[in-house]
Design a protein around this motif. Structure first.
Motif, PDB file in Angstrom:
ATOM      1  N   MET A   1       0.833  -1.217   0.000  1.00  0.00           N
ATOM      2  CA  MET A   1       0.000   0.000   0.000  1.00  0.00           C
ATOM      3  C   MET A   1       0.853   1.247   0.000  1.00  0.00           C
ATOM      4  O   MET A   1       0.705   2.132  -0.836  1.00  0.00           O
ATOM      5  CB  MET A   1      -0.902   0.011   1.236  1.00  0.00           C
ATOM      6  N   ASN A   2       1.783   1.328   0.960  1.00  0.00           N
ATOM      7  CA  ASN A   2       2.523   2.561   1.136  1.00  0.00           C
ATOM      8  C   ASN A   2       3.648   2.740   0.136  1.00  0.00           C
ATOM      9  O   ASN A   2       4.261   3.777   0.076  1.00  0.00           O
ATOM     10  CB  ASN A   2       3.083   2.627   2.552  1.00  0.00           C
ATOM     11  N   LYS A   3       3.920   1.688  -0.671  1.00  0.00           N
ATOM     12  CA  LYS A   3       4.947   1.845  -1.681  1.00  0.00           C
ATOM     13  C   LYS A   3       4.504   2.837  -2.749  1.00  0.00           C
ATOM     14  O   LYS A   3       5.313   3.473  -3.392  1.00  0.00           O
ATOM     15  CB  LYS A   3       5.267   0.485  -2.312  1.00  0.00           C
ATOM     16  N   THR A   4       3.216   2.927  -2.975  1.00  0.00           N
ATOM     17  CA  THR A   4       2.707   3.864  -3.971  1.00  0.00           C
ATOM     18  C   THR A   4       2.402   5.215  -3.367  1.00  0.00           C
ATOM     19  O   THR A   4       2.018   6.120  -4.065  1.00  0.00           O
ATOM     20  CB  THR A   4       1.424   3.290  -4.612  1.00  0.00           C
ATOM     21  N   GLN A   5       2.562   5.326  -2.075  1.00  0.00           N
ATOM     22  CA  GLN A   5       2.267   6.590  -1.388  1.00  0.00           C
ATOM     23  C   GLN A   5       3.498   7.030  -0.616  1.00  0.00           C
ATOM     24  O   GLN A   5       3.807   6.486   0.431  1.00  0.00           O
ATOM     25  CB  GLN A   5       1.077   6.410  -0.431  1.00  0.00           C
ATOM     26  N   PRO A   6       4.275   7.962  -1.151  1.00  0.00           N
ATOM     27  CA  PRO A   6       5.485   8.388  -0.455  1.00  0.00           C
ATOM     28  C   PRO A   6       5.159   8.968   0.901  1.00  0.00           C
ATOM     29  O   PRO A   6       4.103   9.554   1.103  1.00  0.00           O
ATOM     30  CB  PRO A   6       6.072   9.459  -1.385  1.00  0.00           C
ATOM     31  N   PRO A   7       6.071   8.826   1.872  1.00  0.00           N
ATOM     32  CA  PRO A   7       5.776   9.245   3.241  1.00  0.00           C
ATOM     33  C   PRO A   7       5.883  10.737   3.477  1.00  0.00           C
ATOM     34  O   PRO A   7       5.645  11.188   4.578  1.00  0.00           O
ATOM     35  CB  PRO A   7       6.840   8.490   4.051  1.00  0.00           C
ATOM     36  N   ASP A   8       6.251  11.525   2.414  1.00  0.00           N
ATOM     37  CA  ASP A   8       6.537  12.938   2.644  1.00  0.00           C
ATOM     38  C   ASP A   8       5.363  13.688   3.257  1.00  0.00           C
ATOM     39  O   ASP A   8       5.541  14.490   4.156  1.00  0.00           O
ATOM     40  CB  ASP A   8       6.961  13.596   1.331  1.00  0.00           C
ATOM     41  N   ASP A 467      -3.899  -3.154   0.786  1.00  0.00           N
ATOM     42  CA  ASP A 467      -3.169  -3.307  -0.470  1.00  0.00           C
ATOM     43  C   ASP A 467      -4.095  -3.770  -1.585  1.00  0.00           C
ATOM     44  O   ASP A 467      -3.991  -3.304  -2.732  1.00  0.00           O
ATOM     45  CB  ASP A 467      -2.029  -4.321  -0.299  1.00  0.00           C
ATOM     46  N   GLN A 468      -4.998  -4.675  -1.240  1.00  0.00           N
ATOM     47  CA  GLN A 468      -5.943  -5.171  -2.244  1.00  0.00           C
ATOM     48  C   GLN A 468      -6.844  -4.054  -2.757  1.00  0.00           C
ATOM     49  O   GLN A 468      -7.186  -4.013  -3.943  1.00  0.00           O
ATOM     50  CB  GLN A 468      -6.785  -6.304  -1.647  1.00  0.00           C
ATOM     51  N   ALA A 469      -7.224  -3.154  -1.865  1.00  0.00           N
ATOM     52  CA  ALA A 469      -8.068  -2.031  -2.296  1.00  0.00           C
ATOM     53  C   ALA A 469      -7.333  -1.146  -3.293  1.00  0.00           C
ATOM     54  O   ALA A 469      -7.912  -0.668  -4.283  1.00  0.00           O
ATOM     55  CB  ALA A 469      -8.504  -1.220  -1.085  1.00  0.00           C
ATOM     56  N   ILE A 470      -6.041  -0.922  -3.056  1.00  0.00           N
ATOM     57  CA  ILE A 470      -5.243  -0.100  -3.969  1.00  0.00           C
ATOM     58  C   ILE A 470      -5.049  -0.825  -5.299  1.00  0.00           C
ATOM     59  O   ILE A 470      -5.140  -0.221  -6.375  1.00  0.00           O
ATOM     60  CB  ILE A 470      -3.887   0.245  -3.333  1.00  0.00           C
ATOM     61  N   ILE A 471      -4.840  -2.147  -5.252  1.00  0.00           N
ATOM     62  CA  ILE A 471      -4.697  -2.924  -6.484  1.00  0.00           C
ATOM     63  C   ILE A 471      -5.965  -2.837  -7.327  1.00  0.00           C
ATOM     64  O   ILE A 471      -5.906  -2.796  -8.566  1.00  0.00           O
ATOM     65  CB  ILE A 471      -4.362  -4.390  -6.145  1.00  0.00           C
ATOM     66  N   LEU A 472      -7.108  -2.758  -6.658  1.00  0.00           N
ATOM     67  CA  LEU A 472      -8.389  -2.666  -7.367  1.00  0.00           C
ATOM     68  C   LEU A 472      -8.716  -1.249  -7.816  1.00  0.00           C
ATOM     69  O   LEU A 472      -9.821  -0.994  -8.298  1.00  0.00           O
ATOM     70  CB  LEU A 472      -9.506  -3.202  -6.465  1.00  0.00           C
ATOM     71  N   GLY A 473      -7.787  -0.316  -7.627  1.00  0.00           N
ATOM     72  CA  GLY A 473      -7.963   1.012  -8.188  1.00  0.00           C
ATOM     73  C   GLY A 473      -8.303   2.114  -7.212  1.00  0.00           C
ATOM     74  O   GLY A 473      -8.470   3.272  -7.619  1.00  0.00           O
ATOM     75  N   ALA A 479      -8.456   3.792   0.547  1.00  0.00           N
ATOM     76  CA  ALA A 479      -8.138   2.502   1.168  1.00  0.00           C
ATOM     77  C   ALA A 479      -7.995   2.649   2.682  1.00  0.00           C
ATOM     78  O   ALA A 479      -8.394   1.760   3.447  1.00  0.00           O
ATOM     79  CB  ALA A 479      -6.852   1.946   0.565  1.00  0.00           C
ATOM     80  N   LEU A 480      -7.449   3.787   3.111  1.00  0.00           N
ATOM     81  CA  LEU A 480      -7.270   4.018   4.549  1.00  0.00           C
ATOM     82  C   LEU A 480      -8.608   4.194   5.250  1.00  0.00           C
ATOM     83  O   LEU A 480      -8.870   3.559   6.280  1.00  0.00           O
ATOM     84  CB  LEU A 480      -6.391   5.246   4.759  1.00  0.00           C
ATOM     85  N   PHE A 481      -9.473   5.034   4.680  1.00  0.00           N
ATOM     86  CA  PHE A 481     -10.717   5.383   5.367  1.00  0.00           C
ATOM     87  C   PHE A 481     -11.851   4.387   5.119  1.00  0.00           C
ATOM     88  O   PHE A 481     -12.790   4.328   5.908  1.00  0.00           O
ATOM     89  CB  PHE A 481     -11.173   6.787   4.952  1.00  0.00           C
ATOM     90  N   ARG A 482     -11.764   3.610   4.059  1.00  0.00           N
ATOM     91  CA  ARG A 482     -12.851   2.676   3.759  1.00  0.00           C
ATOM     92  C   ARG A 482     -12.524   1.228   4.096  1.00  0.00           C
ATOM     93  O   ARG A 482     -13.420   0.394   4.159  1.00  0.00           O
ATOM     94  CB  ARG A 482     -13.233   2.769   2.274  1.00  0.00           C
ATOM     95  N   VAL A 483     -11.247   0.941   4.282  1.00  0.00           N
ATOM     96  CA  VAL A 483     -10.856  -0.442   4.570  1.00  0.00           C
ATOM     97  C   VAL A 483     -10.157  -0.540   5.932  1.00  0.00           C
ATOM     98  O   VAL A 483     -10.659  -1.194   6.851  1.00  0.00           O
ATOM     99  CB  VAL A 483      -9.935  -1.006   3.465  1.00  0.00           C
ATOM    100  N   LYS A 484      -9.029   0.137   6.070  1.00  0.00           N
ATOM    101  CA  LYS A 484      -8.195  -0.065   7.251  1.00  0.00           C
ATOM    102  C   LYS A 484      -8.821   0.482   8.518  1.00  0.00           C
ATOM    103  O   LYS A 484      -8.956  -0.237   9.516  1.00  0.00           O
ATOM    104  CB  LYS A 484      -6.827   0.587   7.024  1.00  0.00           C
ATOM    105  N   LEU A 485      -9.211   1.764   8.502  1.00  0.00           N
ATOM    106  CA  LEU A 485      -9.754   2.362   9.722  1.00  0.00           C
ATOM    107  C   LEU A 485     -11.073   1.726  10.160  1.00  0.00           C
ATOM    108  O   LEU A 485     -11.275   1.519  11.362  1.00  0.00           O
ATOM    109  CB  LEU A 485      -9.903   3.876   9.541  1.00  0.00           C
TER     110      LEU A 485
END
Length: 571
Positions: A1-8, A467-473, A479-485
């Protein structure tokens, strides 16, 4: 998941904590240090001098105050650590352990001041424990002339601190054990002929203690500098050093603020010295027990005390429960003469008056606690997401190395040692007595506990779900607010409830930073405790106790309501 989202972008959260926490604490310590050497231009002291130090040590009873603080604080802290480790060793995985787990949340939710009031009503010479055995076993028809409360050595304060801090350390231990493969280690140890207790003493505790070190130091700092419980249970003449400092801060004679600053620095040095002493003791203990750990002994001589050690956890629950029951009885009492076990006449008149008169402090308490807890959750989740992003980019430096100490700093430094300096700075900037500043002062102490409660569960989350949510687009935010949290909703709400209870219990920040413009339930409880009417005090203490319990109940019910058709998301 976070590989596509830089931590900056998420770097804001740890940087915000680092900058604001360090600035607040350093400015607070500086605001305390300068007056301690006689520099306080606001009241006309513009020349540095050691006279405040001379006045401090010449003040009647100050050395006794220091001794009482050291005795009660260190005795309580060491007792909590020893009892907690023994309890875990002999109770982990048993019915007693599971029972303690079930009641841990409501026990932790009880604010220190509310517990202190109930404990005082329970053990006082005219308290419920003496009434139960009188006159049958004691022959007492009048309250005995015993110094059980506010004793000159602070014994009642010490016992209360042990009972109140023990569940907190057990909570931290539970979180740390979740990151260890305890059952596998126990199985391997037993297969080699070691008893369960020896596996704990020789293998698990050496691995466990480093994870608890900061929490142990926080217990030491709190026990040495506690104010509200010391006012209610500690000696009065002279009081503990922290209480004496607060009295000087609130004294109309502004010159006493110089001595208050000196006292704050002395208290800080006492805490630092105590933590250093404990650290040295850790090293010495490690050296002395090195041979014992590897001597091959399979059985522990402490096993004979197993029933007693297990029982002490139940005793702590019972004492806490009886303290609350005593408050309930006193809040509905009209006439209760000694040695009657129960009141002769009952009334709800004090509840009617108490609820009406507590509306303003109740509102301030709820709004401040909710705001501080929400901000703490946002900062905690942001920091842990940033830490996760760093780890996924294969950077070795994570959250724990840089920010853990800054998060824990408010717990490791006596509140009065830097809050008095922060108050002075706010007065100079004309920012004292503002609600936003009051929320910030509470946040300093709410955030560390939020991290303690949430970090273990949050780090254990299987990120392959998001990660699966991000893979699905889906985007990282979705993905954070609809899946993880949503999947972590229950521990997040539990962390919010812990933060809220911590905010409710804050006394020093409210008194000093609120500048007398804000009253909370906690400040009202401590103020009313100086009066003669136990019934009014019991009502306010119960209101203070019920607030966190209500938030805990909501934290349990909300996931059940939202996910009524998804059973696994309710636990």
């Amino acid at each position: 998941m976070n590989k596509t989202q830089p931590p900056d972008k998420r770097r804001f959260f740890p940087l915000f904590i680092l900058v604001t926490f360090s600035t607040t604490i350093l400015s607070g310590v500086a605001g305390t240090l300068l007056p301690s050497v006689g520099f306080l231009p606001v009241i006309g002291h513009t020349r540095m001098t050691i006279q405040p130090w001379i006045d401090f040590f010449a003040y009647p009873g100050v050395l006794t105050s220091i001794f009482i603080s050291l005795f009660s604080g260190l005795t309580a802290a060491v007792s909590v650590v020893v009892l907690a480790f023994l309890f875990v060793c002999f109770s982990y995985g048993t019915r007693v352990w599971r029972l303690f787990e079930q009641f841990l949340s409501p026990v932790l939710s009880i604010p220190h001041a509310a517990f202190a009031v109930g404990f005082a009503f329970l053990i006082a010479p005219s308290g419920w424990l003496v009434r139960v055995v009188s006159p049958g076993l004691t022959g007492f028809t009048h309250p005995p002339d015993w110094i059980l409360l506010n004793d000159p050595y602070g014994l009642s304060l010490t016992f209360a601190l042990v009972i109140k801090e023990f569940p907190f350390l057990i909570l931290v231990i539970m979180g740390a054990l979740g990151q260890m493969n305890v059952r596998k280690i126990l199985t391997v140890g037993k297969s080699m002929g070691y008893s369960k207790e020896q596996v704990w003493f020789k293998v698990l505790i050496p691995q466990l203690y480093p994870r608890l070190r900061l929490s142990v130091y926080a217990i030491v700092a709190y026990s040495l500098s506690v104010v509200d419980m010391a006012i209610l249970l500690g000696p009065g003449s002279p009081p503990t050093l922290a209480v004496l400092i607060l009295q000087w801060c609130n004294n109309p004679d502004v010159n006493l603020k110089l001595m208050a600053s000196v006292g704050s620095i002395v208290l800080l040095l006492i805490v630092i010295g105590s933590v250093f002493l404990i650290r040295i003791s850790e090293k010495i203990t490690g050296i002395l027990t090195r041979g014992w750990v590897s001597n091959g002994g399979r059985v522990s001589i402490l096993a004979v005390f197993k029933p007693v050690i297990r029982l002490k956890g139940i005793v702590i629950l019972i004492v806490t429960f009886l303290s609350s029951v005593t408050l309930i009885i006193w809040s509905m009492t009209w006439q209760w003469r000694f040695p009657d076990i129960l009141p002769k006449t009952w009334t709800l008149r004090f509840w009617e008056k108490g609820i009406m008169s507590s509306l303003d402090p109740l509102t301030v308490t709820v709004l401040t606690g909710a705001a501080a807890s929400f901000v703490a959750l946002v900062l905690a989740i942001g920091c842990m997401e940033y830490d996760l992003a760093l780890k996924n980019t294969k950077k070795k430096v994570g959250l724990s190395r840089y920010i853990s100490w800054f998060i824990y700093l408010p717990l490791l430094i006596p509140q009065v040692s830097f809050m008095a300096g922060v108050q002075l700075l706010l007065v100079l900037l004309n920012l004292d007595g503002r609600w936003v500043v009051l929320v910030w002062s509470h946040l300093l102490f709410v955030l560390p506990y939020t991290f303690i409660v949430l970090s273990g569960t949050y780090k254990a989350f299987d990120n392959r779900m998001s990660d699966q949510a991000i893979i699905l687009g889906k985007s990282y935010i979705k993905a954070l607010f609809r899946v993880k949290l949503p999947m972590l909703l229950r521990p997040i709400l539990f962390a919010f409830a812990i933060g809220f209870s911590v905010s409710v219990a804050q006394y020093i920040p409210t008194v000093l930073i609120g500048a007398g413009r804000f009253s909370t339930i906690t400040t009202e409880v401590v103020n009313i405790a100086a009066g003669p009417d136990r019934r009014v005090l019991a009502v306010y203490a119960l209101i203070q106790q019920l607030l966190p319990l209500l938030i805990y109940a909501l934290a349990i019910m909300i996931p059940k309501i939202l996910f009524y058709n998804r059973k696994q998301m309710q636990v």
